[in-house]
Design a protein around this motif. Sequence first.
Motif, mmCIF file in Angstrom:
data_model
loop_
_atom_site.group_PDB
_atom_site.id
_atom_site.type_symbol
_atom_site.label_atom_id
_atom_site.label_comp_id
_atom_site.label_asym_id
_atom_site.label_seq_id
_atom_site.Cartn_x
_atom_site.Cartn_y
_atom_site.Cartn_z
ATOM 1 N N ASP A 161 31.472 36.497 -68.508
ATOM 2 C CA ASP A 161 31.052 36.058 -69.838
ATOM 3 C C ASP A 161 29.908 35.056 -69.670
ATOM 4 O O ASP A 161 30.118 33.950 -69.174
ATOM 5 N N PHE A 162 28.712 35.423 -70.082
ATOM 6 C CA PHE A 162 27.520 34.607 -69.883
ATOM 7 C C PHE A 162 27.360 33.483 -70.908
ATOM 8 O O PHE A 162 26.453 32.659 -70.768
ATOM 9 N N ASN A 163 28.197 33.417 -71.916
ATOM 10 C CA ASN A 163 28.017 32.428 -72.982
ATOM 11 C C ASN A 163 28.009 30.999 -72.465
ATOM 12 O O ASN A 163 27.140 30.203 -72.834
ATOM 13 N N VAL A 193 15.734 34.254 -69.807
ATOM 14 C CA VAL A 193 16.211 35.625 -69.949
ATOM 15 C C VAL A 193 17.039 35.952 -68.711
ATOM 16 O O VAL A 193 16.570 35.782 -67.583
ATOM 17 N N GLU A 237 20.014 41.984 -65.620
ATOM 18 C CA GLU A 237 20.692 42.644 -64.504
ATOM 19 C C GLU A 237 19.648 43.407 -63.707
ATOM 20 O O GLU A 237 18.962 44.280 -64.234
ATOM 21 N N THR A 269 18.806 45.914 -71.523
ATOM 22 C CA THR A 269 19.924 45.017 -71.794
ATOM 23 C C THR A 269 19.644 43.684 -71.115
ATOM 24 O O THR A 269 19.299 43.643 -69.935
ATOM 25 N N TYR A 270 19.750 42.609 -71.850
ATOM 26 C CA TYR A 270 19.461 41.274 -71.326
ATOM 27 C C TYR A 270 20.254 40.257 -72.138
ATOM 28 O O TYR A 270 20.811 40.565 -73.194
ATOM 29 N N TYR A 271 20.293 39.037 -71.647
ATOM 30 C CA TYR A 271 20.841 37.894 -72.365
ATOM 31 C C TYR A 271 19.726 36.866 -72.454
ATOM 32 O O TYR A 271 18.896 36.765 -71.559
ATOM 33 N N ASN A 272 19.695 36.103 -73.543
ATOM 34 C CA ASN A 272 18.721 35.026 -73.620
ATOM 35 C C ASN A 272 19.224 33.959 -74.566
ATOM 36 O O ASN A 272 20.074 34.196 -75.417
ATOM 37 N N ASN A 273 18.713 32.750 -74.368
ATOM 38 C CA ASN A 273 19.127 31.631 -75.212
ATOM 39 C C ASN A 273 17.925 30.896 -75.801
ATOM 40 O O ASN A 273 18.036 29.761 -76.227
ATOM 41 N N LEU A 321 24.798 30.323 -70.482
ATOM 42 C CA LEU A 321 23.637 30.188 -71.364
ATOM 43 C C LEU A 321 23.635 28.841 -72.083
ATOM 44 O O LEU A 321 22.577 28.257 -72.315
#
Length: 142
Positions: free
Chosen positions: A19-21, A64, A67, A56-60, A24
Motif C-alpha cells: 500500500d503506497f499511501n 511519480v 513500476e 499505471t503510476y502513483y503520484n502525490n 506517498l
Amino acid sequence: YFGLGCRNVAKIYVPENYDFNQLLEVFHERKKLANHTKYKNNFDYNLAFHILNRTTYYNNGSIVLLENKSLQSRVSQLHYESYSSEEALNKEIGEIKEDIQCIVSNKAIDEIAVLPFGSTQKPSLWDYADGVDAMQFLTGLY
C-alpha cells in the motif's frame, strides 16, 4: 541532487500488494521540491507522459512512483518493483549486484553490503565509486 547523485535512491523493492499511501504521505513532506522550476518541469513532463501513455503510476504532486525493472529513474520519478519473498528478492539483487552502486536496507542481504537509511550521501573515505580505489587505479596497482 533531484535523484541524479550517484548514490541517490532510484529504485525501491516493495512486498507484493504494498500500500503506497503511507509512503506517498511521507514523500509529501518534501513537496517543496515541486516549487523548484527545473524539478517541476521534469515532474510535469513525466506525469503528462504517463497520463498520455495510460501507464499505471502513483503520484502525490511532487513525485511519480512507477513500476519499472530499470535501476535508473528520471528526475521526479522513483521506480519500484514488487517481490514475493525475501529469498526471491535476495536472488534477484544477487544477479544484478554488479550494476548497483549501493543498497539501503535495515535488513541484511546475502553476501551483499548494505547501508543504513540516511547514509547514502555520507560515504566514508574507503567507500570507493564502483568499489575501485582511485589511487590504486591511477598508480596502475589495480
